[in-house]
Structures are given as C-alpha cells and as structure tokens.
Motif scaffolding. Structure first.
Motif, PDB file in Angstrom:
ATOM      1  N   THR A  85     -24.351   1.260  14.246  1.00 34.91           N
ATOM      2  CA  THR A  85     -23.342   2.308  14.387  1.00 34.91           C
ATOM      3  C   THR A  85     -21.932   1.740  14.278  1.00 34.91           C
ATOM      4  N   LEU A  86     -21.701   0.586  14.912  1.00 36.77           N
ATOM      5  CA  LEU A  86     -20.378  -0.038  14.834  1.00 36.77           C
ATOM      6  C   LEU A  86     -20.003  -0.369  13.396  1.00 36.77           C
ATOM      7  N   LEU A  87     -20.973  -0.793  12.608  1.00 30.66           N
ATOM      8  CA  LEU A  87     -20.687  -1.132  11.211  1.00 30.66           C
ATOM      9  C   LEU A  87     -20.623   0.107  10.322  1.00 30.66           C
ATOM     10  N   ALA A  88     -21.586   1.006  10.487  1.00 29.65           N
ATOM     11  CA  ALA A  88     -21.678   2.158   9.590  1.00 29.65           C
ATOM     12  C   ALA A  88     -20.577   3.177   9.828  1.00 29.65           C
ATOM     13  N   VAL A  89     -20.099   3.272  11.048  1.00 31.06           N
ATOM     14  CA  VAL A  89     -19.035   4.230  11.373  1.00 31.06           C
ATOM     15  C   VAL A  89     -17.710   3.509  11.593  1.00 31.06           C
ATOM     16  N   GLY A  90     -17.709   2.562  12.526  1.00 28.45           N
ATOM     17  CA  GLY A  90     -16.460   1.896  12.866  1.00 28.45           C
ATOM     18  C   GLY A  90     -15.861   1.096  11.733  1.00 28.45           C
ATOM     19  N   CYS A  91     -16.693   0.305  11.034  1.00 26.36           N
ATOM     20  CA  CYS A  91     -16.166  -0.539   9.962  1.00 26.36           C
ATOM     21  C   CYS A  91     -15.643   0.287   8.797  1.00 26.36           C
ATOM     22  N   VAL A  92     -16.304   1.392   8.496  1.00 22.11           N
ATOM     23  CA  VAL A  92     -15.844   2.253   7.401  1.00 22.11           C
ATOM     24  C   VAL A  92     -14.483   2.867   7.729  1.00 22.11           C
ATOM     25  N   ILE A  93     -14.340   3.394   8.947  1.00 25.74           N
ATOM     26  CA  ILE A  93     -13.065   4.007   9.347  1.00 25.74           C
ATOM     27  C   ILE A  93     -11.962   2.946   9.407  1.00 25.74           C
ATOM     28  N   PHE A  94     -12.289   1.769   9.967  1.00 25.08           N
ATOM     29  CA  PHE A  94     -11.310   0.690  10.064  1.00 25.08           C
ATOM     30  C   PHE A  94     -10.843   0.251   8.678  1.00 25.08           C
ATOM     31  N   THR A  95     -11.785   0.096   7.751  1.00 22.77           N
ATOM     32  CA  THR A  95     -11.439  -0.327   6.389  1.00 22.77           C
ATOM     33  C   THR A  95     -10.581   0.714   5.687  1.00 22.77           C
ATOM     34  N   ALA A  96     -10.958   1.995   5.828  1.00 23.01           N
ATOM     35  CA  ALA A  96     -10.182   3.058   5.189  1.00 23.01           C
ATOM     36  C   ALA A  96      -8.747   3.085   5.716  1.00 23.01           C
ATOM     37  N   CYS A  97      -8.574   2.934   7.009  1.00 23.86           N
ATOM     38  CA  CYS A  97      -7.223   2.943   7.593  1.00 23.86           C
ATOM     39  C   CYS A  97      -6.429   1.721   7.144  1.00 23.86           C
ATOM     40  N   LEU A  98      -7.085   0.561   7.057  1.00 28.02           N
ATOM     41  CA  LEU A  98      -6.385  -0.656   6.639  1.00 28.02           C
ATOM     42  C   LEU A  98      -5.970  -0.574   5.178  1.00 28.02           C
ATOM     43  N   VAL A  99      -6.827  -0.018   4.327  1.00 29.86           N
ATOM     44  CA  VAL A  99      -6.473   0.164   2.917  1.00 29.86           C
ATOM     45  C   VAL A  99      -5.307   1.139   2.781  1.00 29.86           C
ATOM     46  N   ALA A 100      -5.334   2.222   3.547  1.00 32.16           N
ATOM     47  CA  ALA A 100      -4.238   3.201   3.493  1.00 32.16           C
ATOM     48  C   ALA A 100      -2.924   2.560   3.895  1.00 32.16           C
ATOM     49  N   THR A 101      -2.951   1.756   4.951  1.00 26.23           N
ATOM     50  CA  THR A 101      -1.726   1.101   5.408  1.00 26.23           C
ATOM     51  C   THR A 101      -1.199   0.116   4.377  1.00 26.23           C
ATOM     52  N   ALA A 102      -2.080  -0.717   3.833  1.00 22.86           N
ATOM     53  CA  ALA A 102      -1.655  -1.728   2.871  1.00 22.86           C
ATOM     54  C   ALA A 102      -1.124  -1.098   1.584  1.00 22.86           C
ATOM     55  N   THR A 103      -1.833  -0.109   1.056  1.00 17.19           N
ATOM     56  CA  THR A 103      -1.384   0.500  -0.208  1.00 17.19           C
ATOM     57  C   THR A 103      -0.122   1.341  -0.022  1.00 17.19           C
ATOM     58  N   HIS A 104       0.080   1.875   1.159  1.00 19.12           N
ATOM     59  CA  HIS A 104       1.298   2.670   1.397  1.00 19.12           C
ATOM     60  C   HIS A 104       2.533   1.774   1.456  1.00 19.12           C
TER      61      HIS A 104
END
Length: 534
Positions: A85-104
């Motif tokens: 659950t930590l990987l399938a939910v948490g890691c996906v959300i964490f990665t999406a937020c980090l990509v959004a921050t970096a690309t912005h």
C-alpha cells in the motif's frame, strides 16, 4: 481489411521471432519487443499504427491484471499489504507531486499540467520487471511486493489522472472532494470485485464443463473492470480483488480438467497480449516524433531528463523511507518484522520500470478543453512519457541482472527455493499418507475386493516412491535428469507412432496414450528446478 490483416501477421511473426531471440540471448522479451516495434515503425512502406488508448485501458489491462492476481497468493499479499500500500498509493502520489513541483519551477509548466504528467509516469510497470526478477531468482517476498505494487499502483494512477484531467479541462478542483471520492472508489471497488469473484466461481462450479468455465474465466476480468470504470472508478482494484478471491477460493471449486486446459489457454492469451502490447508501444515512436516537431528539441530533452531524474530519485527516497521509517517509529513492528538489508531495499527501488499504462494514459488525453482550446502541452506529455518508458525499460531492464548479481541477492532466493522445495516434498508425502489412511478407512467401511485395494495402494505407493529426496543446498541444481526423462518420453512417442503405422493400435488409442505422455512432459516443468545464477 486485407492490409490490416497482413500487418497483424507481421506483428505475430515479429513477436515469435523476438521472443525466441530474447530467450537465446537471455534478455527480457519486453525490452527486445519494444525495440523491435520501434525498428518496424521506420521500415519503408510500413504504415503508421496508432495505439488507441481504449485498447490498452479497456481491452488489454483487465486480463493482464486478473491473471497476475489469480497467480498471486492472497496469504502473501495480505502479509505484505502495508508495504504494498505504501508503494502503490504513497509512492505514486509522492512521485506525482515531486514531478509537478520540479516541472513547475524548472521548466515553467502549470501546476495542473505538471501534476498530470507526474500521475502518468509515476506507476512502475508490472510485466517487464517481474519477468526479469523471476528469471533472476529473487527472494519470494521481493517478488510479492513488486507484483502487488504493480497490480495496485495503476488504480492510484488512473484515479489521479482523471482528477488532473478534469481540473485542467474544467478549471475546477477540490482537494477535499477528490480525497473523499478516492476513498469511496477504493471501498466500492473492493466490495464489487469480491462479489464478482464469488459469483464467477459459483457459475463455473455449476457449469462443470471446461470450455464453458474457461469462457466464463475470460469474461470475469472484463465484468470486474468495465462496470466500475463506466461509473467513474478505475476498475483495477475491483479486478485485483476478484482475482485474489478466485486465487484463494478457486482450488476447491474448479475442476482438474478446467485447471489443466485453463493454464495453457491463459498462458497463450497473456503471451500474445503482452507481446503485442510492447510491440505496438514501440510503434508509437514514429507518430510521436512527427508530433514533437512543434516543440524545440532542447525543450523536449530537458523535460525528459528532468522528469526521469525526478522519478528515479523519488522512488529511491520513498522506498527507503517506507521500509525503514515505520520500523524506527515502532518497536513492535521492528520486532515482528525486522528490516531487510540495504541490498534488498536497493533492488526494490531499482525496479522502477515504466510501461504501457503510462503511454495509454498519455494517449487518452483529450485534444481540447471545455473552451475548445487545445489541451496544454499534450504532445510534450506524450513524447516525455514515451521517452521515460524507453529509458527505464531498456536501461533499468538491462542493468537489473548486473545489479542483482553484484548485490548477491539471488543467494537468498536460492536458499528460499531449497527450503520451499523441501516443504513441498514433505507436503506431498503427507498428502499421500493421508490418502492411504483414507483407503484403510474405506476398506473397513465398504466391501472392497482385495484386488481393488491392492491396485489403489500400489498406485499411491508408486507415486510416493517417485518423489525425490531432500536437496543438498551445496549441490548445483541441474536439468540433466529432466532432459533424460524427456528423451525417454520421446522414445515412447516414436514407438507409439510405429505401432500406429503398423496398424497395431487405432488413432483413438494413440491419442489417449499421447495425452498421458503430454501431461507427464508438461508436469516436468513443475518438478524442474529453476537454474539460479550465483
């Protein structure tokens, strides 16, 4: 229509040839299939083949997820549910937020577009890395975690993806509403998937016909997937829940004939679906290059490199945190489930290969907004998503065997397999002893002739004597004995056909004998030890 059929035959031929080559040179078929698709796309005269996103999301994804769920152990999935659950939910959300921050902040993408791109490229694929991992002989728990993550993370991705698309196309988004919807979707799909699994097993048990049962098994993942998807869910959680329910409850309700035929049927279906999926994914390179001309090459490469680095770093950071931080905070967890070594954790973090789901989600992006304006950065998202699939699949896929060998992780897998095989042999002996005890009880309760009892006892004693002894962990496992058995079976086949040609047996007799030989030869795979590289 004739031209399309010819292209289909070319793809099938490429699939067979590439899979054969991959086996010969010991490379994951998914890697060569993707590269073969790219090469075929640029063959002169080859028409451009578009991969409709609905083909992947609605046609391909359900059977892939369902078959993987049925093959997975519910007991092992439940035992590792926290980290999955930590990987399938948490890691996906964490990665999406980090990509959004970096690309912005680094390339100026709007927050909503950056989050959408992050949601698309966040989930690791379940097919390619598992094929490599199983071949390398990794520890069982590692395989369960990777497979469980790959099954569930697509659901998180598609839900986030839909939230992001709605926010971009309509300009409205509510975090509290999105979080409530997310939880509601997960709960409803779990209940629905379990209900479909229960109904499917009962219908198949009542059918008592292998052809009907296999047909129902093919319909099951689509029913579990399409109905929740139609009402705004992902469909993936329902399909996973359905598959896990059937995996746990099916052995006592599914007939032996259905199991034997179903295994070969589903193996062929998954082989064709996975192979064609990676081939067609490679085919998209040609169309993507044509679309990318609207963006400067430097911008595309900068975005690709940035997002690739971010998703790799995000996975390593999250995996190490998810494995070690809970144990630092909880002494009870640390005692009950000690932390694995850093090599184990490193391999989990290294298997972040992206796959066709990311490309399908990118292809499914709408062309226009509600205001009829073009969807922002659509082609850029498409090209970056494909580049990341190519980089992670080829780069990580080729490097994973080297990394695993360097870290020595396969030694643990080999020791586990030895212990697993010894437990299997003990269970087989105990099961045969239970059957003999039941025979003694039946002999006392019923009037059975001595000849019948003697034949039945001889059958079970013969099976017991065929079981090998315990394995010596220091002895290298070899396939020599299995090869000798196959050679003996081949000699039997030649003799049977000689008897048929001489008219001493009929074709029906030959088919019955050959079926027994086929089952025995197929069973060799179950008794053959995997060759684990040291």
């Amino acid at each position: 229509m004739e031209a399309k059929f010819q292209i289909f035959l070319v793809l099938i031929a490429a699939l067979a040839g590439t899979a054969w080559l991959a086996k010969r040179i010991s490379i994951a078929p998914a890697i060569l299939l993707l590269l073969a698709g790219i090469a075929l796309a640029f063959v002169p005269g080859m028409p451009s083949i578009q991969l409709p996103p609905d083909v992947v999301l609605l046609g391909v994804l359900p059977p892939l997820i369902y078959s993987a769920s049925v093959a997975m152990s519910w007991r092992e999935f439940r035992a590792n549910l926290r980290i999955i659950t930590l990987l399938a939910v948490g890691c996906v959300i964490f990665t999406a937020c980090l990509v959004a921050t970096a690309t912005h902040y680094l390339i100026g993408l709007p927050w909503s577009v950056g989050f959408l791109l992050g949601a698309i490229v966040a989930p690791p694929d379940v097919v390619a890395p598992l094929a490599i991992a199983r071949k390398l002989g990794l520890p069982r728990r590692m395989l369960v975690v990777l497979e469980g993550e790959g099954l569930a993370n697509d659901a998180t991705t598609l839900i986030l993806y839909r939230f992001a698309v709605v926010a971009i196309t309509t300009g409205a988004f509510s975090m509290s509403k999105a979080a409530g919807t997310f939880v509601a979707i997960l709960a409803c799909e779990l209940v629905f998937g379990l209900a479909i699994g229960w109904l499917s097993l009962r219908m198949r048990h009542r059918a008592r016909d292998p052809q009907v049962e296999i047909t129902l098994s093919l319909l099951t993942p689509y029913v579990a997937y399409l109905i929740p998807e139609h009402f705004g869910g992902s469909g993936i959680i329902a399909t996973v829940a359905c598959g896990l329910y059937i995996s746990w409850n099916g052995p006592l309700l599914i007939s032996a004939a259905t199991r034997l035929q179903g295994i070969f049927f589903w193996d062929l279906v998954i082989y064709l679906v996975e192979g064609l999926l990676f081939l067609l994914t490679g085919f998209q390179m040609r169309a993507l290059i044509e679309k990318s001309k609207a963006f400067p090459f430097a911008d595309i490469m900068l975005a690709t490199v940035l997002v690739t680095v971010v998703i790799i770093v995000a996975r390593f950071v999250w995996v190490y945190a998810a494995i070690y931080v809970p144990r630092w905070l909880s002494a009870d967890l640390r005692k009950r489930d000690p932390a694995p070594n850093w090599q184990w954790t490193f391999v989990i973090a290294f298997t972040g290969v992206r796959g066709a789901v990311s490309l399908a989600a990118a292809l499914a992006l709408p062309f226009t907004l509600v205001s009829n304006e073009g969807f922002p950065s659509r082609d850029l998202i498409l090209f970056v998503s494909f580049n990341i699939i190519l980089i992670t699949l080829v780069g990580f896929g080729l490097c994973l065997p080297i990394v695993v060998k360097w870290l020595g992780v396969t030694k643990i897998g080999r020791e586990e397999y030895i212990a697993e095989h010894e437990a299997e042999l003990a269970t087989r002996r105990e099961a045969l002893a239970t059957a003999l005890a039941r025979l003694d009880a039946m002999t006392d309760d019923r009037e059975l002739s001595d000849e019948v009892v003697k034949l039945l006892r001889a059958r079970h004693e013969s099976r017991s004597n065929q079981l090998p002894g315990e394995l010596d962990p220091d002895v290298d496992v070899s396939a020599v004995g299995i090869d000798l058995v196959r050679e003996l079976i081949k000699a039997e086949r030649k003799f049977i056909h000689a008897q048929l040609r001489d008219g001493k047996i009929t074709d029906e007799s030959r088919r019955r004998i050959e079926r027994d030989l086929d089952l025995e030869e197929a069973g060799l795979t179950n008794r053959e030890f995997r060759r684990i590289p040291l």
